[in-house]
Design a protein around this motif. Structure first.
Motif, mmCIF file in Angstrom:
data_model
loop_
_atom_site.group_PDB
_atom_site.id
_atom_site.type_symbol
_atom_site.label_atom_id
_atom_site.label_comp_id
_atom_site.label_asym_id
_atom_site.label_seq_id
_atom_site.Cartn_x
_atom_site.Cartn_y
_atom_site.Cartn_z
ATOM 1 N N SER A 171 0.953 -1.298 -0.003
ATOM 2 C CA SER A 171 -0.035 0.031 -0.151
ATOM 3 C C SER A 171 0.880 1.482 -0.223
ATOM 4 C CB SER A 171 -0.763 0.125 1.120
ATOM 5 O OG SER A 171 -1.399 -1.221 1.484
ATOM 6 N N PRO A 172 0.324 2.413 -0.440
ATOM 7 C CA PRO A 172 0.987 3.797 -0.373
ATOM 8 C C PRO A 172 1.172 4.043 1.251
ATOM 9 C CG PRO A 172 -0.930 3.903 -1.476
ATOM 10 C CD PRO A 172 -0.957 2.617 -1.019
ATOM 11 N N LEU A 173 2.432 4.799 1.250
ATOM 12 C CA LEU A 173 2.530 5.384 2.636
ATOM 13 C C LEU A 173 1.854 6.528 2.809
ATOM 14 C CD1 LEU A 173 6.331 4.468 2.308
ATOM 15 C CD2 LEU A 173 4.859 3.618 4.163
ATOM 16 N N ALA A 174 1.504 6.952 3.939
ATOM 17 C CA ALA A 174 0.624 8.220 4.108
ATOM 18 C C ALA A 174 1.389 8.896 5.321
ATOM 19 C CB ALA A 174 -0.636 7.785 4.245
ATOM 20 N N SER A 175 1.395 10.182 5.242
ATOM 21 C CA SER A 175 1.892 11.141 6.200
ATOM 22 C C SER A 175 1.065 12.473 6.564
ATOM 23 C CB SER A 175 3.346 11.292 6.074
ATOM 24 O OG SER A 175 3.564 12.233 6.647
ATOM 25 N N GLN B 233 9.667 -0.392 -5.302
ATOM 26 C CA GLN B 233 8.985 0.771 -5.627
ATOM 27 C C GLN B 233 7.868 1.191 -4.474
ATOM 28 O OE1 GLN B 233 7.113 -1.544 -8.821
ATOM 29 N NE2 GLN B 233 8.928 -1.227 -10.096
ATOM 30 N N ALA B 234 8.050 2.347 -4.408
ATOM 31 C CA ALA B 234 7.139 2.903 -3.220
ATOM 32 C C ALA B 234 6.370 4.225 -3.612
ATOM 33 C CB ALA B 234 8.133 3.544 -2.150
ATOM 34 N N ARG B 235 5.198 4.430 -2.949
ATOM 35 C CA ARG B 235 4.340 5.321 -3.128
ATOM 36 C C ARG B 235 3.867 5.967 -1.979
ATOM 37 N NH1 ARG B 235 -1.024 3.190 -5.528
ATOM 38 N NH2 ARG B 235 -0.296 1.229 -4.510
ATOM 39 N N ALA B 236 3.785 7.354 -1.896
ATOM 40 C CA ALA B 236 3.573 8.023 -0.482
ATOM 41 C C ALA B 236 2.820 9.317 -0.772
ATOM 42 C CB ALA B 236 5.111 8.632 0.129
ATOM 43 N N ASN B 237 1.675 9.556 0.167
ATOM 44 C CA ASN B 237 0.784 10.536 0.221
ATOM 45 C C ASN B 237 0.875 11.120 1.254
ATOM 46 O OD1 ASN B 237 -0.204 9.340 -2.550
ATOM 47 N ND2 ASN B 237 -1.678 8.090 -1.093
ATOM 48 N N VAL B 238 1.309 12.557 1.038
ATOM 49 C CA VAL B 238 1.661 13.349 2.244
ATOM 50 C C VAL B 238 0.728 14.676 2.095
ATOM 51 C CG1 VAL B 238 3.438 15.080 3.123
ATOM 52 C CG2 VAL B 238 4.056 12.737 2.009
ATOM 53 N N LEU B 239 0.060 14.841 3.310
ATOM 54 C CA LEU B 239 -0.850 16.133 3.385
ATOM 55 C C LEU B 239 -0.306 16.917 4.442
ATOM 56 C CD1 LEU B 239 -3.657 17.423 3.138
ATOM 57 C CD2 LEU B 239 -4.351 15.943 4.885
ATOM 58 N N CYS B 240 -0.034 18.354 3.910
ATOM 59 C CA CYS B 240 0.251 19.088 5.284
ATOM 60 C C CYS B 240 -0.881 20.259 5.105
ATOM 61 C CB CYS B 240 1.535 19.878 4.753
ATOM 62 S SG CYS B 240 3.055 18.700 4.668
ATOM 63 N N ASN B 241 -1.132 20.677 6.174
ATOM 64 C CA ASN B 241 -2.519 21.491 6.127
ATOM 65 C C ASN B 241 -2.713 22.054 7.578
ATOM 66 O OD1 ASN B 241 -3.350 19.261 7.732
ATOM 67 N ND2 ASN B 241 -5.492 19.368 7.102
ATOM 68 N N ASN C 13 4.237 14.885 -7.350
ATOM 69 C CA ASN C 13 3.077 15.696 -7.707
ATOM 70 C C ASN C 13 2.742 16.527 -6.566
ATOM 71 O OD1 ASN C 13 2.367 14.135 -10.106
ATOM 72 N ND2 ASN C 13 1.631 12.706 -8.705
ATOM 73 N N TYR C 14 3.025 17.695 -6.627
ATOM 74 C CA TYR C 14 2.693 18.912 -5.511
ATOM 75 C C TYR C 14 1.340 19.833 -6.084
ATOM 76 C CZ TYR C 14 3.125 22.883 -2.561
ATOM 77 O OH TYR C 14 2.686 23.803 -1.495
ATOM 78 N N GLN C 15 0.439 19.712 -5.164
ATOM 79 C CA GLN C 15 -0.832 20.191 -5.285
ATOM 80 C C GLN C 15 -1.140 21.332 -4.195
ATOM 81 O OE1 GLN C 15 -4.885 18.514 -5.071
ATOM 82 N NE2 GLN C 15 -4.599 18.272 -7.346
ATOM 83 N N ASN C 16 -1.180 22.402 -4.721
ATOM 84 C CA ASN C 16 -1.704 23.406 -3.476
ATOM 85 C C ASN C 16 -2.693 24.240 -3.949
ATOM 86 O OD1 ASN C 16 -1.866 25.439 -1.637
ATOM 87 N ND2 ASN C 16 0.445 25.585 -1.322
ATOM 88 N N ILE D 212 0.137 17.117 -1.075
ATOM 89 C CA ILE D 212 -1.019 17.965 -1.028
ATOM 90 C C ILE D 212 -0.787 18.980 0.132
ATOM 91 C CG2 ILE D 212 -3.332 17.858 -0.791
ATOM 92 C CD1 ILE D 212 -2.767 16.276 -3.059
ATOM 93 N N HIS D 213 -0.952 20.264 -0.144
ATOM 94 C CA HIS D 213 -1.172 21.395 0.653
ATOM 95 C C HIS D 213 -2.513 22.296 0.638
ATOM 96 C CE1 HIS D 213 3.516 22.546 1.677
ATOM 97 N NE2 HIS D 213 3.181 21.405 1.985
#
Lengths: 301, 236
Positions: free
Chosen positions: A62-66, A90-98, A153-156, A127-128
């Motif tokens: 699974s993707p890592l999530a932070s 092969q890694a996937r990471a989903n990072v949310l800063c908010n 992928n940086y999305q703000n 994701i910001h």
């Protein structure tokens, strides 16, 4: 990331609320990792104050999530975030800063070091979502070893009052990087500095930058590719100016230090097409709804 | 349903429509035929309220209400819809996302247009795909009055037949009170939709109004549009 509950690392203000280590991955607060691993102290010279350390040692499913959140007023986060992907993983990471609320007046400064080892790949979605008065300064450095791949992928879409985004991507032999940066400026001062450093033979990097200037935004983006080896790089920078009080400056820069390298760039700043706007409004959408759809489409990479 | 009286429309200070009178009743299918640059598309865009076309005189009444000064979205909300001749592409916006926003028929499924749903609106669409995209959007709006601007241009006979079938099934079949205005240069679609009235527009004026679209179209094919000015059918 569906919610903070599914996060592998969750920090609220300065507190680490949760760490959930999947098999084969070490997740720690970065100050603790700095104490534990001598090799890390060679990369990060000073002891971090806070932030995450993620070391992907084995292939996971699974993707890592932070998730790093500001939930209180006037919090000043000074993070050091480290992510290491071991060879051939092969890694996937989903990072949310908010920020949890609109008016917390927080500060989020994050130094990031991401190492993708030989033959490994990382798809990193960042994701910001910020409040109206926050200050945010992510400063990330990516190291791509031989034959590795990065998709960043940086999305703000909910920007802070002030955003200073700094990225440097080092590509070794046959490494490839696809960097997609999307920033929707809403009454924001945004500065972006992006460096793609093609240091190894046959390395490749493509940057796609999509910026929207809305509600008195001031956006300046300097994107640079430096090719010091036989390599390929491309910058695709596009801005969309939605209102008359906003400003976008795009400065794509290509620096070639090797005669076998091929680097190119394209840059454009446009406005909302009147024809598209009329078209959507004739479908019964208000002007604002139509603009939102056009802007949303523009920001889709 | 729609009554247009002495409509005059300018674009960039040039008068394009020079006094149009047109009335379309509930459930009626009418055609507007005309040569290139006669004002057909201007009429369609002016009815929908495109600000590029400035109304300099006359009136437009829809269901008794003067819509001349209403914005485009308000006209659409009243039930007016236009299928564009050359619809623009909206980059990054998927057809499915657009339909989600505009559709009044949430259960809408049309086999012939399913392949378009996951694509960006009109981006890199072929001529035929653009027409189907327009038709799908129009159907989803459940309109009271539809204007098809050159729906048949660039379509082969089979596609025109398919589009006509969809109009009959999904628009007229669902609501027989829907009025349809077909704007056409080639006239190919008329045999499928069989309008009860054919209007001929030349030089920004409707110069002929006939209830025999076949005869009108035959004469146009034979003599060209200029002859329409002196044709006996115009008194019908």
């Amino acid at each position: 990331m569906k919610s903070a509950n599914t996060a592998n690392f969750l920090q609220i203000d300065h507190r680490v609320e949760k760490i959930n280590q999947p098999k084969g991955t070490i997740i720690l607060p970065s100050p603790k990792a700095w104490e534990d691993f001598a090799w890390l102290r060679k990369i990060v010279k000073t002891k971090p104050k806070e932030g995450y350390f993620i070391w992907v040692k084995e292939q996971g499913d699974s993707p890592l999530a932070s998730c790093v959140t500001i939930a209180s007023r006037k919090v000043n986060q000074q993070l050091t975030n480290i992510l290491v992907v071991e060879k051939n993983i092969q890694a996937r990471a989903n990072v949310l800063c908010n920020a949890k609320e609109k008016n917390l007046e927080g500060s989020h400064k994050a130094k990031g070091v991401l190492i993708i080892k030989q033959g490994a790949s990382l798809e990193y979605t960042h994701i910001h979502k910020w409040g109206l008065k926050d200050f945010v300064n992510p400063d990330y450095e990516f190291f791509l070893e031989k034959d590795s791949k990065l998709i960043y992928n940086y999305q703000n879409l909910l920007p802070p009052k002030k955003l200073d985004l700094v990225n440097a991507v080092h590509c070794q032999e046959n490494a490839s990087a696809n960097i997609n940066l999307v920033v929707n400026g809403l009454n924001s001062k945004v500065s972006i500095k992006e460096d793609l450093l093609l240091e190894g033979k046959d390395s490749q990097a493509v940057l796609k930058l999509r910026l929207v200037g809305k509600k008195k935004s001031n956006i300046e983006a300097r994107s640079r590719v430096v090719a010091s080896a036989p390599s390929k790089g491309h910058l695709d920078c596009q801005g969309l100016l939605v209102d008359k009080d906003s400003r976008i400056v795009l400065s794509p820069e290509i620096v070639c230090e090797n005669r076998l390298a091929q680097i190119t760039h394209e840059a454009s700043i446009g406005r909302i097409s009147e024809e598209e706007l009329n078209y959507l409004m004739m479908r019964g959408l208000s002007e604002n709804e139509a603009i939102d759809l056009i802007v949303g489409g523009f920001l889709t990479i | 349903m729609l009554k247009i009286e002495n409509l005059k429309v300018k674009s960039r200070d040039k008068e394009i429509l020079k006094g149009i009178d047109l009335e379309i009743k509930e459930g009626e299918v009418q055609a507007v035929l005309g040569p290139n640059a006669s004002g057909k598309s201007t009429l369609a865009q002016a009815i929908m309220g495109n600000p590029k076309y400035r109304v300099s005189g006359g009136k437009m009444l829809f269901e008794g209400k003067d819509i001349s000064k209403l914005g485009m979205e308000k006209r659409a909300k009243l039930g007016l819809a236009l299928s564009w001749q050359n619809p623009p592409a909206v980059k990054g916006l998927k057809m499915s996302q657009l339909l989600e926003k505009i559709s009044k028929r949430k259960d809408l499924k049309i086999k012939e247009t399913e392949a378009l749903l996951n694509r960006e609106v009109n981006l890199d669409f072929s001529g035929g795909e653009k027409k189907m995209s327009e038709l799908l959007q129009i159907i989803s709006l459940n309109p009271k009055l539809v204007i098809f601007d050159e729906l048949d241009s660039g379509l082969d006979v089979k596609r025109i037949e398919l589009a006509s079938k969809l109009i009959k099934k999904e628009i007229l079949g669902k609501n027989p009170k829907t009025a349809v205005l077909i704007i056409t240069h080639s006239g190919s679609i008329l045999n499928f939709l069989k309008p009860s009235i054919a209007n001929v527009i030349v030089g920004g004026r409707i110069i002929c109004r006939s209830n025999d679209y076949k005869k009108t179209f035959q004469d146009i094919k034979k003599y060209g549009y200029e002859k329409c000015k002196h044709c006996k059918l115009s008194s019908n």
